[in-house]
Design a protein around this motif. Structure first.
Motif, PDB file in Angstrom:
ATOM      1  N   PHE A  84       0.808  -1.220   0.000  1.00 24.86           N
ATOM      2  CA  PHE A  84       0.000   0.000   0.000  1.00 24.86           C
ATOM      3  C   PHE A  84       0.845   1.276   0.000  1.00 24.86           C
ATOM      4  O   PHE A  84       0.616   2.168  -0.812  1.00 24.86           O
ATOM      5  N   ALA A  85       1.815   1.381   0.890  1.00 26.67           N
ATOM      6  CA  ALA A  85       2.610   2.604   1.004  1.00 26.67           C
ATOM      7  C   ALA A  85       3.381   2.893  -0.277  1.00 26.67           C
ATOM      8  O   ALA A  85       3.400   4.037  -0.756  1.00 26.67           O
ATOM      9  N   ALA A  86       3.988   1.878  -0.864  1.00 28.36           N
ATOM     10  CA  ALA A  86       4.760   2.076  -2.097  1.00 28.36           C
ATOM     11  C   ALA A  86       3.851   2.486  -3.252  1.00 28.36           C
ATOM     12  O   ALA A  86       4.172   3.409  -4.013  1.00 28.36           O
ATOM     13  N   VAL A  87       2.719   1.820  -3.382  1.00 26.55           N
ATOM     14  CA  VAL A  87       1.767   2.150  -4.449  1.00 26.55           C
ATOM     15  C   VAL A  87       1.229   3.555  -4.242  1.00 26.55           C
ATOM     16  O   VAL A  87       1.141   4.350  -5.183  1.00 26.55           O
ATOM     17  N   ASN A  88       0.873   3.870  -3.011  1.00 22.12           N
ATOM     18  CA  ASN A  88       0.311   5.180  -2.702  1.00 22.12           C
ATOM     19  C   ASN A  88       1.283   6.305  -3.050  1.00 22.12           C
ATOM     20  O   ASN A  88       0.877   7.344  -3.586  1.00 22.12           O
ATOM     21  N   GLU A  89       2.564   6.105  -2.775  1.00 17.23           N
ATOM     22  CA  GLU A  89       3.577   7.131  -3.067  1.00 17.23           C
ATOM     23  C   GLU A  89       3.688   7.384  -4.572  1.00 17.23           C
ATOM     24  O   GLU A  89       3.713   8.525  -5.030  1.00 17.23           O
ATOM     25  N   VAL A  90       3.751   6.321  -5.363  1.00 11.39           N
ATOM     26  CA  VAL A  90       3.844   6.473  -6.814  1.00 11.39           C
ATOM     27  C   VAL A  90       2.549   7.078  -7.360  1.00 11.39           C
ATOM     28  O   VAL A  90       2.583   8.016  -8.156  1.00 11.39           O
ATOM     29  N   TYR A  91       1.416   6.558  -6.939  1.00 15.81           N
ATOM     30  CA  TYR A  91       0.104   7.049  -7.371  1.00 15.81           C
ATOM     31  C   TYR A  91       0.007   8.564  -7.134  1.00 15.81           C
ATOM     32  O   TYR A  91      -0.356   9.323  -8.034  1.00 15.81           O
ATOM     33  N   ALA A  92       0.354   8.997  -5.929  1.00 19.46           N
ATOM     34  CA  ALA A  92       0.256  10.417  -5.577  1.00 19.46           C
ATOM     35  C   ALA A  92       1.169  11.288  -6.433  1.00 19.46           C
ATOM     36  O   ALA A  92       0.847  12.452  -6.710  1.00 19.46           O
ATOM     37  N   SER A  93       2.286  10.742  -6.901  1.00 23.48           N
ATOM     38  CA  SER A  93       3.236  11.538  -7.695  1.00 23.48           C
ATOM     39  C   SER A  93       2.647  11.957  -9.053  1.00 23.48           C
ATOM     40  O   SER A  93       3.159  12.877  -9.683  1.00 23.48           O
ATOM     41  N   TYR A  94       1.591  11.319  -9.502  1.00 26.01           N
ATOM     42  CA  TYR A  94       0.951  11.664 -10.769  1.00 26.01           C
ATOM     43  C   TYR A  94      -0.197  12.650 -10.599  1.00 26.01           C
ATOM     44  O   TYR A  94      -0.743  13.132 -11.591  1.00 26.01           O
TER      45      TYR A  94
END
Length: 126
Positions: A84-94
């Motif tokens: 979750f944390a890794a996906v959330n970080e990448v997702y938020a960067s877009y």
């Protein structure tokens, strides 16, 4: 009346569905998995997978004349909630702060092609 949205800059559908449908100002984007449309191969590693999924979504949005700012709803499917944390970080960067869509994230037992992440979106044309 709906319009089918399709682009070669995102992976072709792997079943009887469209990449996206546009109807009444709303774009419904099918779940995207981490397939690189240039090679038709899966990318590996949760961060790389999430970047590829977001690039695929962005390509479909672009084809429809939209951006992530138009997205009003997202659904994230994870094979392992530990990602979750890794996906959330990448997702938020877009995304641009202040334009975040509504969202849910759920863990599922299996995804197409045994990928680790799939994301679908709904966007609205202003």
């Amino acid at each position: 009346m709906k319009k089918i949205i399709s682009t070669k800059n995102a992976p072709a559908a792997i079943g009887p569905y469209s990449q996206a449908n546009f109807a009444n100002g709303i774009l419904y984007i099918s779940g995207q998995i981490p397939v690189d449309p240039a090679t038709n191969e899966l990318v590996e590693g949760i961060e790389n997978e999430t970047h590829q999924v977001m690039k695929n979504l962005q390509a479909i949005l672009t084809e429809a004349g939209m951006t992530f700012k138009n997205v009003v709803k997202a659904t994230i499917f994870l094979k392992d909630m530990g990602d979750f944390a890794a996906v959330n970080e990448v997702y938020a960067s877009y995304l641009e702060e202040g334009t975040y869509p509504a969202r849910e994230t759920v863990q599922v037992s299996r995804l197409p092609k045994d990928v680790d992440v799939e994301i679908s979106m709904i966007a609205h044309q202003e």
